[in-house]
Enzyme design. Structure first.
Site, PDB file in Angstrom:
ATOM      1  N   ARG A 176       0.809  -1.331  -0.009  1.00 36.97           N
ATOM      2  CA  ARG A 176       0.147  -0.013  -0.253  1.00 36.97           C
ATOM      3  C   ARG A 176       0.789   1.374   0.055  1.00 36.97           C
ATOM      4  O   ARG A 176       0.392   2.189  -0.436  1.00 36.97           O
ATOM      5  CB  ARG A 176      -1.037  -0.099   1.136  1.00 36.97           C
ATOM      6  CG  ARG A 176      -2.137  -1.024   1.130  1.00 36.97           C
ATOM      7  CD  ARG A 176      -3.002  -0.970   2.327  1.00 36.97           C
ATOM      8  NE  ARG A 176      -4.138  -1.643   1.912  1.00 36.97           N
ATOM      9  CZ  ARG A 176      -4.939  -2.008   2.951  1.00 36.97           C
ATOM     10  NH1 ARG A 176      -5.021  -1.702   3.974  1.00 36.97           N
ATOM     11  NH2 ARG A 176      -6.419  -2.369   2.171  1.00 36.97           N
ATOM     12  N   GLY A 232     -12.668  -4.219   1.342  1.00 29.59           N
ATOM     13  CA  GLY A 232     -14.003  -3.581   1.431  1.00 29.59           C
ATOM     14  C   GLY A 232     -14.514  -2.785   0.372  1.00 29.59           C
ATOM     15  O   GLY A 232     -15.553  -2.763  -0.102  1.00 29.59           O
ATOM     16  N   LYS A 258     -19.013 -16.341   4.099  1.00 29.69           N
ATOM     17  CA  LYS A 258     -20.502 -16.351   4.425  1.00 29.69           C
ATOM     18  C   LYS A 258     -21.248 -15.842   2.960  1.00 29.69           C
ATOM     19  O   LYS A 258     -20.816 -15.039   2.259  1.00 29.69           O
ATOM     20  CB  LYS A 258     -20.810 -15.374   5.418  1.00 29.69           C
ATOM     21  CG  LYS A 258     -20.305 -15.964   6.715  1.00 29.69           C
ATOM     22  CD  LYS A 258     -20.769 -14.869   7.823  1.00 29.69           C
ATOM     23  CE  LYS A 258     -20.295 -15.267   9.152  1.00 29.69           C
ATOM     24  NZ  LYS A 258     -20.188 -14.094  10.254  1.00 29.69           N
ATOM     25  N   GLY A 276      -8.136  -7.720   0.073  1.00 26.38           N
ATOM     26  CA  GLY A 276      -8.508  -8.528   1.160  1.00 26.38           C
ATOM     27  C   GLY A 276      -8.035  -9.939   1.198  1.00 26.38           C
ATOM     28  O   GLY A 276      -6.665  -9.769   0.636  1.00 26.38           O
TER      29      GLY A 276
END
Ligand code: AMP
Length: 392
Positions: A39, A372, A196, A349
């Site tokens: 980053r 995100g 999920k 992620g």
């Protein structure tokens, strides 16, 4: 295409420019050292551009969660090495010393403010705090793609007080993600994994309108398999989302999207590095076993789709890749993408971490810096940190 003004559309010469970077880098739990500087490296293009064009550069970022009070001091040091120039690290934005340093900044000089999440006011998008940050500068550049989905004081709040544009990283991220999802070379294949269904409903629903093929992996698989009446043993499953899974399957059918679930999987009685593993059909898992990775037939099936794709968008590991024993499926997906001629786009992620772990970053068209943020982009949502910038 991004319709926001960029750093190249404004005059920065002799101006004090506040730059929101994403320096939220992973740190070693024991030593506190930076474990991946991706980053920071990705932010250099904008910072160097500002230096070369005579701006007085004031950098800010968050790192870690509010309340953890992690310092950006290690980032300041690494940035200094990468830029080969002095980075003045300012620990207290309210001190008169900080004000003095900023007032006396010369063209091409760089300062870094301490972690914006040292105060709860950052995430609260507190206007007094935003105004304080903005008071240091004449122009705001947002280059923190990883935080663009959050309306915080240093991402959105400051735009109320300064002319605001985007940096090169945000430009690059939006252009890659937009091209991949909204203007893809076809066939467009999405690989969606992770834990999920509930956290991926929006992305699955949005992508069903865009993709030709949807590949599912990870623990999410078992909610779909159970919804179809399969036996999933003690695999992770969201029993309250069986209806949602069935609905997604029906939508895929209605829209003519090829919807591919794994056909076999690696199962074990426990999630551990020395667990005994077996391969079995994905809908025939014995009661005391759980599915932890995709199996060899699924790997072949998915590889075939990836090979034929024009574009592949990937979000979420297809197994518990943190364990060597269950990392093979995720590694094979990453390898298939790396070797394919398709435009390959990795949402940030866990998928980005996996690609980095396997050393395949350079073989991908785009690896996002924002988990995100890229997920919300794929969900079709507007990102507030980008929406707030000036239109072209
Ligand atoms: P997400 O944040 O939803 O993308 O989920 C990522 C997590 O899903 C990773 O930590 C993986 O270890 C986990 N995961 C992937 N496959 C499985 C599985 N079969 N069983 C349990 N967890 C899984």
């Amino acid at each position: 295409m991004i319709n926001k003004k960029s750093v190249e559309d404004i005059d920065v010469k002799s101006k004090r420019v506040l730059v929101r970077c994403d320096f939220n880098v992973p740190l070693d739990k024991e030593t506190g050292e930076i474990t991946s500087d991706k980053r920071i490296v990705e932010s250099l293009k904008t910072i160097n551009y500002l230096i070369e064009n005579g701006a007085k550069v004031i950098l800010c970022s968050h790192i870690g969660k509010t309340g953890k009070n992690i310092s950006l001091d290690k980032v300041a040091k690494r940035l200094e090495e990468l830029l080969s120039r002095k980075v003045i690290f300012l620990k207290d934005i309210y001190s008169s010393e900080t004000q003095k340093v900023i007032d006396n900044l010369k063209e091409g000089e760089v300062v870094l403010l301490e972690n914006t999440r040292m105060t709860e006011k950052e995430e609260a998008n507190d206007m007094e705090f935003a105004k304080k940050l903005a008071s240091f500068a004449e122009v705001f550049v947002n280059d923190a793609f990883g935080s663009a989905h959050r309306a915080h004081a240093s991402t959105e709040g400051v735009t109320h007080f300064l002319p605001s544009v985007c940096g090169f990283l945000i430009e690059k991220e939006i252009e890659a993600l937009d091209k991949g999802i909204n203007d893809p070379k076809r066939p467009l294949v999405a690989v969606i994994g992770g834990a999920k269904v509930s956290s991926k409903i929006s992305v699955l629903t949005n992508l069903l309108d865009k993709v030709d093929t949807m590949i599912i992996g990870g623990a999410m698989t078992y909610t779909f398999i159970k919804a179809q009446g399969g036996k999933i043993g003690k695999s992770l499953c969201e029993d309250d989302k069986l209806d949602v899974a069935a609905d997604i399957l029906k939508k895929a059918l209605d829209k003519g999207v090829r919807f591919l679930l794994p056909v076999d999987n690696v199962i074990a009685q426990e999630m551990s590095e020395d667990a005994k593993t077996r391969i079995c059909a994905v809908d025939e898992i014995p009661d005391d076993y759980m599915g932890l990775d995709i199996g060899p037939k699924s790997i072949e099936l998915f590889k075939g789709e990836i090979e034929m794709a024009g574009t592949v968008v990937w979000n979420g590991p297809v197994g518990v890749f943190e364990y060597e024993k269950f990392a093979n499926g995720t590694k094979e997906i990453a390898l298939a993408m790396a070797n394919s001629k398709a435009v390959t786009i990795i949402g940030g992620g866990d998928s980005a971490a996996a690609v980095e772990k396997f050393g395949l970053e350079d073989k991908m068209y785009h690896v996002s810096t924002g988990g995100g943020a890229s997920l919300e982009f794929m969900e079709g949502k507007k990102l507030p940190g980008i929406e707030a910038l000036q239109d072209k």
